[in-house]
Enzyme design. Structure first.
Site, PDB file in Angstrom:
ATOM      1  N   ASP A  49      -6.582  10.483  14.510  1.00 54.10           N
ATOM      2  CA  ASP A  49      -7.236  11.584  15.147  1.00 54.10           C
ATOM      3  C   ASP A  49      -6.925  11.651  16.574  1.00 54.10           C
ATOM      4  O   ASP A  49      -7.112  10.503  17.179  1.00 54.10           O
ATOM      5  CB  ASP A  49      -8.725  11.376  14.751  1.00 54.10           C
ATOM      6  CG  ASP A  49      -9.499  12.807  15.390  1.00 54.10           C
ATOM      7  OD1 ASP A  49      -9.515  13.943  14.832  1.00 54.10           O
ATOM      8  OD2 ASP A  49     -10.054  12.599  16.668  1.00 54.10           O
ATOM      9  N   TYR A  54      -7.026  14.669  25.019  1.00 56.99           N
ATOM     10  CA  TYR A  54      -7.276  12.887  25.174  1.00 56.99           C
ATOM     11  C   TYR A  54      -5.759  12.635  26.035  1.00 56.99           C
ATOM     12  O   TYR A  54      -5.834  11.591  26.735  1.00 56.99           O
ATOM     13  CB  TYR A  54      -7.177  12.539  23.846  1.00 56.99           C
ATOM     14  CG  TYR A  54      -8.223  12.534  22.821  1.00 56.99           C
ATOM     15  CD1 TYR A  54      -9.401  13.420  23.431  1.00 56.99           C
ATOM     16  CD2 TYR A  54      -8.175  12.258  21.603  1.00 56.99           C
ATOM     17  CE1 TYR A  54     -10.333  13.581  22.766  1.00 56.99           C
ATOM     18  CE2 TYR A  54      -9.272  12.493  20.494  1.00 56.99           C
ATOM     19  CZ  TYR A  54     -10.226  13.193  21.110  1.00 56.99           C
ATOM     20  OH  TYR A  54     -11.400  13.470  20.296  1.00 56.99           O
ATOM     21  N   LYS A  79      -6.112  18.606  18.255  1.00 55.20           N
ATOM     22  CA  LYS A  79      -7.097  19.892  18.610  1.00 55.20           C
ATOM     23  C   LYS A  79      -6.813  20.731  19.686  1.00 55.20           C
ATOM     24  O   LYS A  79      -6.063  20.055  20.684  1.00 55.20           O
ATOM     25  CB  LYS A  79      -8.382  18.911  19.019  1.00 55.20           C
ATOM     26  CG  LYS A  79      -8.826  18.093  17.953  1.00 55.20           C
ATOM     27  CD  LYS A  79     -10.115  17.492  18.228  1.00 55.20           C
ATOM     28  CE  LYS A  79     -10.496  16.226  17.267  1.00 55.20           C
ATOM     29  NZ  LYS A  79     -10.046  14.623  17.687  1.00 55.20           N
TER      30      LYS A  79
HETATM   31  P1  NDP Z   1     -17.165   5.226  18.165  1.00 55.61           P
HETATM   32  O1  NDP Z   1     -18.250   5.558  17.624  1.00 55.61           O
HETATM   33  O2  NDP Z   1     -15.757   5.100  17.151  1.00 55.61           O
HETATM   34  O3  NDP Z   1     -16.948   3.992  19.212  1.00 55.61           O
HETATM   35  C1  NDP Z   1     -15.966   3.523  19.820  1.00 55.61           C
HETATM   36  C2  NDP Z   1     -16.582   2.132  20.775  1.00 55.61           C
HETATM   37  O4  NDP Z   1     -16.867   1.049  19.607  1.00 55.61           O
HETATM   38  C3  NDP Z   1     -15.693   1.690  21.476  1.00 55.61           C
HETATM   39  O5  NDP Z   1     -16.023   1.216  22.632  1.00 55.61           O
HETATM   40  C4  NDP Z   1     -15.070   0.361  20.857  1.00 55.61           C
HETATM   41  O6  NDP Z   1     -14.829  -0.612  21.669  1.00 55.61           O
HETATM   42  C5  NDP Z   1     -16.263   0.026  19.969  1.00 55.61           C
HETATM   43  N1  NDP Z   1     -15.946  -0.518  18.542  1.00 55.61           N
HETATM   44  C6  NDP Z   1     -15.257   0.054  17.717  1.00 55.61           C
HETATM   45  N2  NDP Z   1     -15.240  -0.825  16.500  1.00 55.61           N
HETATM   46  C7  NDP Z   1     -16.065  -1.996  16.812  1.00 55.61           C
HETATM   47  C8  NDP Z   1     -16.697  -2.996  16.104  1.00 55.61           C
HETATM   48  N3  NDP Z   1     -16.239  -3.267  14.829  1.00 55.61           N
HETATM   49  N4  NDP Z   1     -17.566  -3.969  16.693  1.00 55.61           N
HETATM   50  C9  NDP Z   1     -17.956  -3.492  17.958  1.00 55.61           C
HETATM   51  N5  NDP Z   1     -17.462  -2.674  18.578  1.00 55.61           N
HETATM   52  C10 NDP Z   1     -16.614  -1.663  18.082  1.00 55.61           C
HETATM   53  O7  NDP Z   1     -16.798   6.453  19.288  1.00 55.61           O
HETATM   54  P2  NDP Z   1     -15.870   7.549  19.907  1.00 55.61           P
HETATM   55  O8  NDP Z   1     -16.646   8.473  20.688  1.00 55.61           O
HETATM   56  O9  NDP Z   1     -14.388   6.961  20.269  1.00 55.61           O
HETATM   57  O10 NDP Z   1     -15.691   8.517  18.594  1.00 55.61           O
HETATM   58  C11 NDP Z   1     -14.437   8.033  17.462  1.00 55.61           C
HETATM   59  C12 NDP Z   1     -13.358   9.287  17.475  1.00 55.61           C
HETATM   60  O11 NDP Z   1     -13.797  10.353  17.327  1.00 55.61           O
HETATM   61  C13 NDP Z   1     -12.588   9.256  18.850  1.00 55.61           C
HETATM   62  O12 NDP Z   1     -11.837   8.381  19.255  1.00 55.61           O
HETATM   63  C14 NDP Z   1     -12.041  10.796  18.837  1.00 55.61           C
HETATM   64  O13 NDP Z   1     -10.646  10.484  18.002  1.00 55.61           O
HETATM   65  C15 NDP Z   1     -13.121  11.500  17.882  1.00 55.61           C
HETATM   66  N6  NDP Z   1     -14.038  12.087  18.739  1.00 55.61           N
HETATM   67  C16 NDP Z   1     -14.083  13.598  18.732  1.00 55.61           C
HETATM   68  C17 NDP Z   1     -15.084  14.438  19.412  1.00 55.61           C
HETATM   69  C18 NDP Z   1     -14.694  15.992  19.143  1.00 55.61           C
HETATM   70  O14 NDP Z   1     -15.225  16.677  20.132  1.00 55.61           O
HETATM   71  N7  NDP Z   1     -14.184  16.594  18.241  1.00 55.61           N
HETATM   72  C19 NDP Z   1     -15.722  13.703  20.409  1.00 55.61           C
HETATM   73  C20 NDP Z   1     -15.742  12.425  20.374  1.00 55.61           C
HETATM   74  C21 NDP Z   1     -15.092  11.582  19.674  1.00 55.61           C
HETATM   75  P3  NDP Z   1     -13.424  -1.222  21.428  1.00 55.61           P
HETATM   76  O15 NDP Z   1     -12.301  -0.139  21.593  1.00 55.61           O
HETATM   77  O16 NDP Z   1     -13.261  -2.227  22.588  1.00 55.61           O
HETATM   78  O17 NDP Z   1     -13.150  -1.945  20.183  1.00 55.61           O
END
Ligand code: NDP
Length: 304
Positions: A49, A54, A79
């Site tokens: 995604d 981004y 998107k």
């Molecule tokens: P997430 O809920 O996926 O959380 C991401 C965070 O969690 C990062 O800080 C990551 O850190 C941490 N993390 C991931 N896996 C673990 C784990 N197993 N244990 C501990 N920490 C973890 O958040 P997002 O807001 O990024 O949402 C996911 C995706 O959804 C986005 O990347 C995007 O593609 C999409 N999105 C779409 C939106 C829209 O408006 N359509 C808005 C927001 C997001 P680290 O990277 O250091 O592991």
């Protein structure tokens, strides 16, 4: 030993197959995004995604190419950004070009909002008073944008169209006023924001629901929730895997993001939740309260 399950696939209303877990790519440096996508594809993700806003489409596309995984094995979403709402064809063409692919599998309207395409910034234009330079709905609405997106299916640059950050009211408006039922809706969804009514509405209308911020976004705050930790101990998996398994249990497609190789892999190791555990997670918001982690400043109504 944890009893992992193979990541299932769901069917879109176009007949296409979508892997039930997608890999999120928001908020990472170019180097992080490149390495993360390569790792994700290596450990088995087949659904990526991204979004124009981004700023990493070119990196994501390069990583896909360099991974050696055939393009047709990957479900790729990007998107349409709000400043491109009045020129969806040109925006899709640019995204496909940046990604370096022949097509995307799903093109989503990122927000039900139109920002001035000729404003003082091509991504986040603002008015002299500092507020977002948003075009009034009476001039151009998300319905107009969606109608223009319906035509995008004609030249094959995207295989399906959908929307993001819509409410039940807006989904009904699209279904009532447009010809093509969206293939997917992407919204913020996690145990403290289950949005069950919206999920039910979509699923009853054959629309796949995708969960963004399934761990609570930056820093994954939901993983500190005692009840989720307990359930994770019961299944002998990470708490993140429980949040992700819960979405799959309710037939929703989570999009966890990580740039950490161990976490990228761990997030794919899901389990088959017992219904009682799934229900308990669905009700956690009643104890902890509803929480939204993504709240932009362009005044879109998030709940009806
Ligand atoms: P997430 O809920 O996926 O959380 C991401 C965070 O969690 C990062 O800080 C990551 O850190 C941490 N993390 C991931 N896996 C673990 C784990 N197993 N244990 C501990 N920490 C973890 O958040 P997002 O807001 O990024 O949402 C996911 C995706 O959804 C986005 O990347 C995007 O593609 C999409 N999105 C779409 C939106 C829209 O408006 N359509 C808005 C927001 C997001 P680290 O990277 O250091 O592991």
């Amino acid at each position: 030993m944890a009893k992992y399950i193979k990541v299932p696939t769901f069917k879109l209303n176009t007949g296409a197959t979508i892997p039930a877990i997608g890999f999120g790519t928001w908020r990472s440096t170019e180097e992080e995004a490149y390495n993360a996508v390569i790792t994700a594809l290596k450990v088995g993700y087949r659904h990526i995604d991204t979004a124009y806003i981004y700023g990493n489409e070119h990196i994501v596309g390069k990583a896909i190419k360099d991974s050696g995984v055939p393009r047709e094995e990957i479900f790729l979403t990007t998107k349409l950004w709000a400043t491109g709402a009045m020129k969806s064809a040109e925006s899709l063409e640019n995204s496909v070009k940046s990604l370096g692919v022949d097509y995307v599998d799903l093109y989503l309207m990122h927000w039900p909002v139109t920002m001035n395409p000729n404003g003082n910034d091509d991504k986040f234009p603002s008015k002299p008073d500092g507020t977002r330079d948003v075009i009034p709905e009476s001039e151009w609405s998300y319905v107009d944008t969606y109608k223009s997106m319906e035509k995008l299916l004609e030249n094959g640059l995207t295989k399906a169209i959908g929307v993001s950050n819509f409410t039940v009211f807006k989904m009904k408006k699209i279904i009532n006023e447009c010809k093509i039922v969206p293939a997917a809706l992407q919204i913020e969804l996690h145990p403290l924001l289950p949005q069950q009514e919206l999920v039910d509405f979509c699923q009853n209308n054959g629309i796949i629901v995708e969960a963004y911020s399934p761990l609570g976004s930056i820093g994954a705050p939901l993983l500190k929730t005692d009840k989720l930790i307990k359930i994770a101990e019961k299944y002998n998996v990470s708490t993140a895997a429980i949040c992700i398994s819960w979405q799959v249990w309710r037939k929703v497609v989570p999009l966890p993001k990580s740039v950490n190789p161990e976490r990228i892999e761990a997030n794919l190791k899901i389990v088959d939740l017992e219904d009682a555990d799934g229900e308990e997670i669905s009700n956690l918001y009643k104890i902890h309260g509803v929480q939204r982690f993504v709240s932009p400043d362009w005044g879109v109504v998030i709940f009806d």
